[in-house]
Design an enzyme around this catalytic site. Structure first.
Site, PDB file in Angstrom:
ATOM      1  CD  GLU A   1      27.456  47.497  41.830  1.00 37.71           C
ATOM      2  OE1 GLU A   1      26.452  46.801  41.615  1.00 37.71           O
ATOM      3  OE2 GLU A   1      28.548  47.307  41.257  1.00 37.71           O
TER       4      GLU A   1
ATOM      5  CE  LYS B   1      26.919  37.687  40.257  1.00 41.07           C
ATOM      6  NZ  LYS B   1      27.240  38.520  41.397  1.00 41.07           N
TER       7      LYS B   1
ATOM      8  NE  ARG C   1      24.484  38.761  36.504  1.00 46.52           N
ATOM      9  CZ  ARG C   1      23.923  39.036  37.671  1.00 46.52           C
ATOM     10  NH1 ARG C   1      23.537  40.265  37.942  1.00 46.52           N
ATOM     11  NH2 ARG C   1      23.719  38.083  38.551  1.00 46.52           N
TER      12      ARG C   1
ATOM     13  NE  ARG D   1      52.320  34.341  38.071  1.00 44.92           N
ATOM     14  CZ  ARG D   1      51.333  35.142  38.432  1.00 44.92           C
ATOM     15  NH1 ARG D   1      50.191  34.639  38.846  1.00 44.92           N
ATOM     16  NH2 ARG D   1      51.501  36.447  38.401  1.00 44.92           N
TER      17      ARG D   1
ATOM     18  CG  HIS E   1      50.246  38.034  33.561  1.00 44.44           C
ATOM     19  ND1 HIS E   1      51.251  37.417  34.261  1.00 44.44           N
ATOM     20  CD2 HIS E   1      49.734  38.959  34.401  1.00 44.44           C
ATOM     21  CE1 HIS E   1      51.350  37.952  35.463  1.00 44.44           C
ATOM     22  NE2 HIS E   1      50.432  38.895  35.581  1.00 44.44           N
TER      23      HIS E   1
ATOM     24  CG  LEU F   1      26.545  42.658  38.441  1.00 46.12           C
ATOM     25  CD1 LEU F   1      27.776  42.075  37.766  1.00 46.12           C
ATOM     26  CD2 LEU F   1      26.058  41.724  39.518  1.00 46.12           C
TER      27      LEU F   1
ATOM     28  CE1 TYR G   1      31.178  36.896  41.200  1.00 48.16           C
ATOM     29  CE2 TYR G   1      29.311  35.825  42.262  1.00 48.16           C
ATOM     30  CZ  TYR G   1      30.135  36.925  42.114  1.00 48.16           C
ATOM     31  OH  TYR G   1      29.897  38.049  42.853  1.00 48.16           O
TER      32      TYR G   1
END
Ligand code: PDD
Length: 280
Positions: free
Chosen positions: A178, A146, A51, A99, A101, A202, A32
């Site tokens: 951070e 992110k 990014r 589902r 993986h 990040l 995101y």
């Protein structure tokens, strides 16, 4: 009535539907961005999209981003947020599939969702500044991506909230890396220091801008670890993020920092001037 963006369409929030089999929901398998718009103009949009492209490449999800670059400004406009500050959230997941993986079949479409809301910056972020705590960094070892899976950040941030603090600074192996949603800086003898880019932080858009401003205006700065045991010697502490901008730290684990913070205030001013210029 909120208008959101979902998979190529602008529609009412109430009409937006995502499958319960979405891998973002089931695995946190997505990335995101949070972009800020000032008076309707997205700030440093290119850096946010760069990014996002980097995050997508790192999770090996191929998405063509060009058609999305107009989405933030359009959401701000559609929702009547052009008069003030707004935040735009943009999320891309590996799509909906039963589902398993391993990656879903190659024809599975990524889910792309975005929405915007008004941001009213809290004046207390600047004066007196933020109250923060230190917390152990319990995140995974790819904090440079992110990703939407933020449970460790949520738990540390909640710990801060329960102590009346607005942010938790995360400590790993004695290094203050951070915050849960911001980058961290300390000033020692007039020199600005922040953790170097690595898999443990990040690469903040605001962090990069702070370093750019330091270099441009002759403020000494260095990317190097800030150790927990050094904090007591720091003259100033501050964080940077899309939401906070540059925000001074006023209290750390109950200790009040000195009121004079010339470097932080100068960077706040320089950031404000950059925003005014680029979002005119
Ligand atoms: N947070 N570090 C972490 C862990 C973050 O989540 C963020 C951003 C930052 C600052 O990055 P930037 O300057 O690009 O906003 C640093 C966003 C805003 C969020 O999660 O809401």
């Amino acid at each position: 009535m909120t208008t959101v963006y979902l998979n190529g369409q602008f529609l009412r929030l109430e009409q937006a539907r995502i499958s319960p089999l979405d891998r973002g929901f089931n695995y946190g398998d997505g990335v995101y961005e949070v972009v800020r718009a000032y008076r309707g103009r997205p700030f440093r949009l290119e850096a946010h999209f760069a990014r996002l492209a980097d995050s997508l490449a790192k999770i090996r999800l191929g998405v063509y981003l060009s058609p999305l670059t107009d989405v933030p400004a359009r959401l701000v406009e559609e929702n009547g947020l052009g008069g003030g500050d707004a935040l735009i959230y943009l999320q891309v997941t590996r799509g909906a599939a039963p589902r398993q993986h391993a990656f879903p079949p190659p024809d599975t479409k990524a889910t792309i969702f975005a929405y915007a809301w008004e941001l009213t910056p809290n004046p207390a972020w600047s004066a007196p500044g933020l109250t923060v705590i230190l917390a152990p960094d319990e995140r995974w070892a790819r904090c440079d991506i992110k990703v939407v899976s933020l449970v460790a950040n949520v738990l540390a941030h909640q710990r801060a909230a329960e102590r009346g603090a607005q942010e938790a600074l995360l400590v790993r192996d004695g290094v203050v890396l951070e915050g849960t949603l911001s980058n961290f800086f300390a000033v020692f003898e007039g020199e600005v220091r922040t953790a170097s880019l690595s898999n443990y932080i990040l690469p903040g858009v605001t962090r990069a801008l702070v370093l750019e401003l330091c270099r441009e205006h002759g403020i000494p700065c260095r990317e190097t670890p800030i150790f927990h045991h050094e904090l007591a010697q720091a003259e100033e502490l501050f964080v940077s993020s899309t939401s906070f901008g540059v925000a001074p730290i006023h209290q750390l684990d109950g200790r009040t920092l000195p009121e004079a913070r010339p470097v932080t205030e100068r960077l706040q001013r320089l950031l404000g001037e950059t925003i005014a210029r680029e979002c005119a």
